[in-house]
Design a protein around this motif. Structure first.
Motif, PDB file in Angstrom:
ATOM      1  N   LEU A   1       0.832  -1.192   0.000  1.00 28.69           N
ATOM      2  CA  LEU A   1       0.000   0.000   0.000  1.00 28.69           C
ATOM      3  C   LEU A   1       0.878   1.258   0.000  1.00 28.69           C
ATOM      4  N   GLN A   2       1.946   1.226   0.756  1.00 29.43           N
ATOM      5  CA  GLN A   2       2.857   2.381   0.797  1.00 29.43           C
ATOM      6  C   GLN A   2       3.510   2.600  -0.568  1.00 29.43           C
ATOM      7  N   ARG A   3       3.909   1.516  -1.240  1.00 29.50           N
ATOM      8  CA  ARG A   3       4.491   1.660  -2.577  1.00 29.50           C
ATOM      9  C   ARG A   3       3.490   2.252  -3.553  1.00 29.50           C
ATOM     10  N   GLU A   4       2.225   1.866  -3.447  1.00 28.89           N
ATOM     11  CA  GLU A   4       1.189   2.440  -4.308  1.00 28.89           C
ATOM     12  C   GLU A   4       1.043   3.933  -4.056  1.00 28.89           C
ATOM     13  N   ARG A   5       1.103   4.340  -2.804  1.00 26.44           N
ATOM     14  CA  ARG A   5       1.021   5.764  -2.480  1.00 26.44           C
ATOM     15  C   ARG A   5       2.212   6.523  -3.074  1.00 26.44           C
ATOM     16  N   TRP A   6       3.412   5.966  -2.919  1.00 29.60           N
ATOM     17  CA  TRP A   6       4.598   6.621  -3.485  1.00 29.60           C
ATOM     18  C   TRP A   6       4.478   6.720  -5.004  1.00 29.60           C
ATOM     19  N   PHE A   7       4.033   5.624  -5.623  1.00 22.36           N
ATOM     20  CA  PHE A   7       3.888   5.624  -7.079  1.00 22.36           C
ATOM     21  C   PHE A   7       2.899   6.701  -7.526  1.00 22.36           C
ATOM     22  N   THR A   8       1.753   6.762  -6.872  1.00 21.58           N
ATOM     23  CA  THR A   8       0.740   7.759  -7.222  1.00 21.58           C
ATOM     24  C   THR A   8       1.295   9.164  -7.064  1.00 21.58           C
ATOM     25  N   HIS A  48      -9.831  21.385 -22.209  1.00 18.76           N
ATOM     26  CA  HIS A  48     -10.781  20.813 -21.256  1.00 18.76           C
ATOM     27  C   HIS A  48     -10.290  19.463 -20.720  1.00 18.76           C
ATOM     28  N   ASN A  49      -9.791  18.613 -21.604  1.00 18.67           N
ATOM     29  CA  ASN A  49      -9.308  17.298 -21.181  1.00 18.67           C
ATOM     30  C   ASN A  49      -8.060  17.401 -20.317  1.00 18.67           C
ATOM     31  N   ALA A  50      -7.151  18.298 -20.658  1.00 14.08           N
ATOM     32  CA  ALA A  50      -5.955  18.494 -19.834  1.00 14.08           C
ATOM     33  C   ALA A  50      -6.343  19.000 -18.449  1.00 14.08           C
ATOM     34  N   ALA A  51      -7.334  19.878 -18.378  1.00 17.25           N
ATOM     35  CA  ALA A  51      -7.805  20.378 -17.083  1.00 17.25           C
ATOM     36  C   ALA A  51      -8.451  19.253 -16.275  1.00 17.25           C
ATOM     37  N   ASP A  52      -9.225  18.384 -16.938  1.00 14.61           N
ATOM     38  CA  ASP A  52      -9.835  17.239 -16.254  1.00 14.61           C
ATOM     39  C   ASP A  52      -8.770  16.315 -15.674  1.00 14.61           C
ATOM     40  N   ILE A  53      -7.747  16.023 -16.468  1.00 10.96           N
ATOM     41  CA  ILE A  53      -6.668  15.151 -15.994  1.00 10.96           C
ATOM     42  C   ILE A  53      -5.960  15.792 -14.807  1.00 10.96           C
ATOM     43  N   THR A  54      -5.742  17.092 -14.868  1.00  5.42           N
ATOM     44  CA  THR A  54      -5.093  17.797 -13.765  1.00  5.42           C
ATOM     45  C   THR A  54      -5.916  17.672 -12.489  1.00  5.42           C
ATOM     46  N   ARG A  55      -7.236  17.858 -12.591  1.00  5.08           N
ATOM     47  CA  ARG A  55      -8.101  17.731 -11.408  1.00  5.08           C
ATOM     48  C   ARG A  55      -8.074  16.301 -10.860  1.00  5.08           C
ATOM     49  N   GLN A  56      -8.135  15.326 -11.738  1.00  5.80           N
ATOM     50  CA  GLN A  56      -8.112  13.933 -11.288  1.00  5.80           C
ATOM     51  C   GLN A  56      -6.783  13.599 -10.625  1.00  5.80           C
ATOM     52  N   MET A  57      -5.718  14.088 -11.200  1.00  3.77           N
ATOM     53  CA  MET A  57      -4.392  13.835 -10.653  1.00  3.77           C
ATOM     54  C   MET A  57      -4.237  14.477  -9.272  1.00  3.77           C
ATOM     55  N   THR A  58      -4.769  15.673  -9.113  1.00  2.00           N
ATOM     56  CA  THR A  58      -4.718  16.352  -7.818  1.00  2.00           C
ATOM     57  C   THR A  58      -5.478  15.551  -6.772  1.00  2.00           C
ATOM     58  N   ALA A  59      -6.629  15.022  -7.152  1.00  2.00           N
ATOM     59  CA  ALA A  59      -7.410  14.196  -6.224  1.00  2.00           C
ATOM     60  C   ALA A  59      -6.659  12.920  -5.852  1.00  2.00           C
ATOM     61  N   LEU A  60      -6.041  12.277  -6.838  1.00  2.00           N
ATOM     62  CA  LEU A  60      -5.263  11.069  -6.552  1.00  2.00           C
ATOM     63  C   LEU A  60      -4.085  11.367  -5.645  1.00  2.00           C
ATOM     64  N   LEU A  61      -3.428  12.470  -5.872  1.00  2.00           N
ATOM     65  CA  LEU A  61      -2.294  12.849  -5.031  1.00  2.00           C
ATOM     66  C   LEU A  61      -2.753  13.095  -3.599  1.00  2.00           C
ATOM     67  N   GLU A  62      -3.878  13.755  -3.449  1.00  2.00           N
ATOM     68  CA  GLU A  62      -4.418  14.000  -2.103  1.00  2.00           C
ATOM     69  C   GLU A  62      -4.749  12.688  -1.403  1.00  2.00           C
ATOM     70  N   LEU A  63      -5.353  11.760  -2.138  1.00  2.00           N
ATOM     71  CA  LEU A  63      -5.662  10.451  -1.558  1.00  2.00           C
ATOM     72  C   LEU A  63      -4.394   9.683  -1.202  1.00  2.00           C
ATOM     73  N   ALA A  64      -3.362   9.806  -2.020  1.00  2.00           N
ATOM     74  CA  ALA A  64      -2.108   9.113  -1.750  1.00  2.00           C
ATOM     75  C   ALA A  64      -1.418   9.679  -0.516  1.00  2.00           C
ATOM     76  N   ARG A  65      -1.583  10.968  -0.283  1.00  2.00           N
ATOM     77  CA  ARG A  65      -0.932  11.598   0.867  1.00  2.00           C
ATOM     78  C   ARG A  65      -1.583  11.177   2.180  1.00  2.00           C
ATOM     79  N   VAL A  66      -2.894  11.321   2.265  1.00  3.16           N
ATOM     80  CA  VAL A  66      -3.581  11.046   3.524  1.00  3.16           C
ATOM     81  C   VAL A  66      -4.944  10.411   3.238  1.00  3.16           C
TER      82      VAL A  66
END
Length: 107
Positions: A1-8, A48-66
């Motif tokens: 699980l920790q490796r998945e968080r680091w990867f994300t 629009h698609n680049a902005a969507d990916i950016t938002r999704q990536m930000t959410a994934l990063l937040e989930l990976a952090r805490v």
């Protein structure tokens, strides 16, 4: 699980710069193509698609952090479905295919 968080976190970090460059380039291109509606539509689709990916990536990063700190919440699906249908309509133009949402309620 920790490796998945680091990867994300690593993937998110590495993709931020290219996505920021794509967003900026699409904005500049959009300003230059004001007199070319078809090209402007394509440029807006890229932005629009680049902005969507950016938002999704930000959410994934937040989930990976805490992941433990995120609280469950309800999301109305109908507006999300309608937004996606609108986004895909451009790609269906001129094709013998139609997508339609038939629903009287939200979930």
């Amino acid at each position: 699980l920790q490796r998945e968080r680091w990867f994300t976190a690593d993937v998110s970090h590495e993709l931020r710069t290219p996505l920021t460059i794509m967003l900026a380039a699409a904005e500049v291109l959009g300003r230059r193509l004001k007199n070319h509606p078809k090209l402007l539509t394509i440029t807006e689709h890229i932005r629009h698609n680049a902005a969507d990916i950016t938002r999704q990536m930000t959410a994934l990063l937040e989930l990976a952090r805490v992941p433990e700190s995120t609280q469950p919440f309800s999301v109305a699906l109908r507006p999300l479905i309608e937004q996606e249908l609108e986004r895909w309509q451009q790609l269906l133009e001129g094709k013998p295919l139609a997508i339609e949402l038939i629903s009287t309620e939200d979930v």
